[in-house]
Design a protein around this motif. Structure first.
Motif, PDB file in Angstrom:
ATOM      1  N   ASP A 194       5.948   7.433   3.204  1.00 50.69           N
ATOM      2  CA  ASP A 194       4.562   6.982   3.341  1.00 50.69           C
ATOM      3  C   ASP A 194       3.985   6.635   1.979  1.00 50.69           C
ATOM      4  O   ASP A 194       3.052   5.837   1.864  1.00 50.69           O
ATOM      5  N   ALA A 254       2.192  -1.980   4.068  1.00 47.35           N
ATOM      6  CA  ALA A 254       2.273  -0.634   3.507  1.00 47.35           C
ATOM      7  C   ALA A 254       3.731  -0.217   3.451  1.00 47.35           C
ATOM      8  O   ALA A 254       4.543  -0.619   4.294  1.00 47.35           O
ATOM      9  N   ASP A 258      -3.562   9.402  -1.367  1.00 52.14           N
ATOM     10  CA  ASP A 258      -2.510   8.996  -0.443  1.00 52.14           C
ATOM     11  C   ASP A 258      -1.625  10.176  -0.042  1.00 52.14           C
ATOM     12  O   ASP A 258      -1.194  10.280   1.112  1.00 52.14           O
ATOM     13  N   ALA A 266       0.846  -1.188   0.000  1.00 54.76           N
ATOM     14  CA  ALA A 266       0.000   0.000   0.000  1.00 54.76           C
ATOM     15  C   ALA A 266       0.882   1.239   0.000  1.00 54.76           C
ATOM     16  O   ALA A 266       1.921   1.285   0.660  1.00 54.76           O
ATOM     17  N   GLY A 267       0.467   2.250  -0.761  1.00 60.01           N
ATOM     18  CA  GLY A 267       1.242   3.479  -0.844  1.00 60.01           C
ATOM     19  C   GLY A 267       2.208   3.534  -1.999  1.00 60.01           C
ATOM     20  O   GLY A 267       2.838   4.569  -2.221  1.00 60.01           O
TER      21      GLY A 267
END
Length: 403
Positions: free
Chosen positions: A233, A218, A141, A124-125
């Motif tokens: 992130d 993530a 995001d 994720a990300g």
């Protein structure tokens, strides 16, 4: 117009839409079908990494034409259907829904697909940026994050890094080359791009590659070849794209870094290509070229439509492209091959308002302007093909050298 009873355009892209519209505008009255693998109405891609990502535009503003325009022009839209095969002998295109489309003329305008890292893309990300869905997912995001790493410092990467920085994020731009856009414009302009980004707070990590992405579920960081790990992130992978030609495997259409075409963009009997996917012989510059820039998609779509209708004019434009980053608008005409000598002809590079000429053996093959559009337009007429014995064989974007 011969026996051109049905034309199929595969690729609901800028090139595909322009081809279809030009056919109608030039008087074609046969059946005309536009095939697209996305459900959305055809839209423009350049704003995705700039205005849409920054939040200045709503996605609807990128739509090329309202649905009514296709109805008015009697263009049959088959959206959400990917082409998955081509039979040259039977003149049919196979679609992902199991249907086959017969054609008398076929235009391939399927564009490109983004390259990805060998691993970690399922975290994720981690994003690529090609479609409007990609842009919206990435923006979502970014708005929930504080640190982003952009892998790849070409046009897409530098534009996205600028947009992310303008959203207030901690931005790191990573590329194994020594400067951003150095392959495209040479070291002096690339150094100015680097200074622009650094002044605006982008951290540049040039001369290093990516070893792996860190994170469980993530992404949390990017490990570089110098052993450092950059917190992240969000990661945008912008390491280029490859022509979307997989569906042509085994068809007999020549494919080599794109659909290989002659000077009229013809790839096979009744088959033509336009836009990012086309690699055609450019008689002016003396070699095969594939140009991943918006203006070329429009011009090539128009040229292919006219060729389908009987014209035999070689497609030989002076390529034009641009990039918007922070307060800089960099525009360019021509090609920028390795070994070209770059000199500032107007203005001052250190003031970031200038026009530069790129020269091969005394001939100007490319001109570039930074926030100096009027003078650049005047200098466009200086662009010529390479002198005798010099063959660029390159798209705009190989590395020149500074004079």
């Amino acid at each position: 117009m011969g026996n051109l009873e049905r034309v199929v355009v595969v690729g609901a892209s800028a090139a595909g839409v322009t081809t279809a519209e030009t056919l109608r505008r030039e008087g074609y009255t046969g059946r005309l079908t536009l095939v697209g693998d996305e459900e959305a109405l055809p839209y423009d891609r350049p704003p995705l990494s700039k205005q849409v990502l920054a939040g200045a535009w709503e996605p609807e503003r990128t739509v090329l034409r309202p649905e009514s325009a296709y109805v008015d022009h009697d263009i049959e839209l088959l959206l959400g259907n990917a082409a998955c095969g081509l039979d040259l002998a039977r003149r049919t295109v196979a679609l992902s829904n199991g249907e086959e489309l017969g054609y008398d003329g076929l235009v391939i305008a399927t564009g490109t697909t983004p390259r990805t890292l060998p691993s970690g893309h399922d975290l994720a990300g981690v994003h690529v940026l090609r479609t409007v869905g990609d842009a919206l997912a990435l923006r979502g995001d970014l708005l929930r994050s504080s640190a982003v790493v952009v892998v790849g410092a070409g046009f897409l990467g530098t534009e996205a890094a600028a947009a992310a920085r303008q959203l207030g994020l901690d931005v790191t731009l990573v590329d194994p080359l020594p400067l951003p856009l150095v392959r495209q414009f040479g070291d002096r302009v690339a150094a100015a791009i680097a200074e622009l980004h650094e002044e605006r707070g982008v951290r540049l990590r040039n001369g290093v590659g990516v070893v792996r992405l860190h994170g469980e579920g993530a992404v949390s960081g990017v490990e570089l070849t110098d052993g450092t790990v950059v917190r992240a992130d969000v990661v945008l992978v912008a390491i280029g794209a490859v022509p979307a030609t997989g569906w042509l495997d085994g068809s007999g259409v020549p494919v080599d870094d794109g659909v290989v075409c002659d000077a009229t963009c013809r790839a096979a009997d009744g088959v033509y290509a336009a836009g990012d996917v086309a690699r055609w012989f450019h008689p002016h510059f003396g070699g095969l070229m594939r140009v991943e820039h918006r203006m070329n998609a429009t011009e090539q779509g128009m040229a292919v439509a006219r060729t389908l209708l009987g014209a035999q004019t070689p497609f030989a434009p002076v390529p034009y492209f641009w990039t918007d980053q922070f307060d800089a608008k960099v525009q360019a005409y021509g090609v920028f091959p390795a070994g070209a000598e770059m000199s500032v002809a107007h203005g001052r590079l250190d003031e970031r308002k200038f026009v530069a000429h790129y020269v091969v053996r005394g001939g100007v093959v490319g001109v570039l302007g930074w926030n100096m559009a009027r003078q650049l337009r005047q200098d466009r007429q200086l662009v010529s093909g390479p002198p005798d014995g010099v063959r660029t064989g390159r798209t705009p974007g190989s590395a020149p050298r500074s004079a």
